[in-house]
Design a protein around this motif. Structure first.
Motif, PDB file in Angstrom:
ATOM      1  N   LYS A 105       0.861  -1.191   0.000  1.00  0.00           N
ATOM      2  CA  LYS A 105       0.000   0.000   0.000  1.00  0.00           C
ATOM      3  C   LYS A 105       0.894   1.236   0.000  1.00  0.00           C
ATOM      4  O   LYS A 105       0.964   1.991   0.962  1.00  0.00           O
ATOM      5  N   GLU A 155       0.759   4.026  -1.690  1.00  0.00           N
ATOM      6  CA  GLU A 155       0.093   5.331  -1.632  1.00  0.00           C
ATOM      7  C   GLU A 155      -0.233   5.704  -0.187  1.00  0.00           C
ATOM      8  O   GLU A 155      -0.177   6.869   0.190  1.00  0.00           O
ATOM      9  N   LEU A 156      -0.577   4.708   0.620  1.00  0.00           N
ATOM     10  CA  LEU A 156      -0.855   4.966   2.032  1.00  0.00           C
ATOM     11  C   LEU A 156       0.409   5.436   2.744  1.00  0.00           C
ATOM     12  O   LEU A 156       0.362   6.364   3.555  1.00  0.00           O
ATOM     13  N   ALA A 183       2.864   7.080   1.430  1.00  0.00           N
ATOM     14  CA  ALA A 183       3.087   8.473   1.006  1.00  0.00           C
ATOM     15  C   ALA A 183       2.130   9.419   1.712  1.00  0.00           C
ATOM     16  O   ALA A 183       2.539  10.488   2.193  1.00  0.00           O
ATOM     17  N   ALA A 184       0.869   9.038   1.820  1.00  0.00           N
ATOM     18  CA  ALA A 184      -0.130   9.913   2.441  1.00  0.00           C
ATOM     19  C   ALA A 184       0.142  10.107   3.935  1.00  0.00           C
ATOM     20  O   ALA A 184       0.102  11.241   4.435  1.00  0.00           O
ATOM     21  N   ARG A 210       3.305  12.148   4.475  1.00  0.00           N
ATOM     22  CA  ARG A 210       3.038  13.560   4.181  1.00  0.00           C
ATOM     23  C   ARG A 210       2.309  14.211   5.355  1.00  0.00           C
ATOM     24  O   ARG A 210       2.658  15.307   5.784  1.00  0.00           O
TER      25      ARG A 210
END
Length: 163
Positions: free
Chosen positions: A109, A111-112, A114-115, A118
């Motif tokens: 995962k 993208e998780l 990265a999110a 961030r």
């Protein structure tokens, strides 16, 4: 695996993954982290965190009941990186919200990661696994293959998670 903004992911080939139940896969991941960070952290206090309580208990007690876990443990303790961490290594059980990043890396995962990074203001980067890490995994595969054991219930988990 995840450590201070660095993370890694490896999907084992199906034949190799079938050799390990989920607790053994978690212990394998702990061993990869020892290989990745052992030399860099030598001489410093180190917390090796795992959401698999069996991994924590085995590394603390230096004993395992399952032959598969015994095999993986023996390969871990034979690592020079593990020996170098010896006096400063603390092993802790973490799970849930405290383990989001490691869970996300193991489940691909990205993208998780990265999110959340961030949101936390933490720079992150995927690190390649060095040959030493793949050699460690190979040694574990050979040891478990020699036992003649097979998966003990991890197949359902692996459908949702990648290691």
């Amino acid at each position: 695996g995840w450590s201070h903004g660095e993370w890694w992911h490896l999907q084992l080939p199906a034949a190799e993954a079938a050799l390990f139940h989920i607790t053994a896969l978690e212990m394998l991941a702990a061993g990869v982290n020892v290989v990745l960070y052992g030399d860099r952290l030598r001489g410093h206090p180190v917390r090796l965190c795992s959401d698999a309580l069996a991994t924590v208990q085995i590394l603390q007690s230096k004993a395992a009941h399952s032959p598969t876990l015994q095999a993986v443990h023996e390969v871990i303790v034979a690592l020079p990186e593990f020996a170098s961490l010896g006096p400063t290594l603390q092993v802790d059980h973490v799970y849930g919200e405290a383990n989001v990043m490691a869970d996300a890396s193991s489940r691909a995962k990205f993208e998780l990661i990265a999110a959340v990074a961030r949101q936390m203001g933490v720079p992150h980067r995927r690190v390649p696994l060095p040959i030493r890490a793949t050699d460690f995994i190979g040694a574990c595969v050979r040891r478990v293959t020699a036992l003649g054991e097979s998966d003990a219930g991890g197949a359902a988990f692996r459908q949702a998670a990648e290691y």
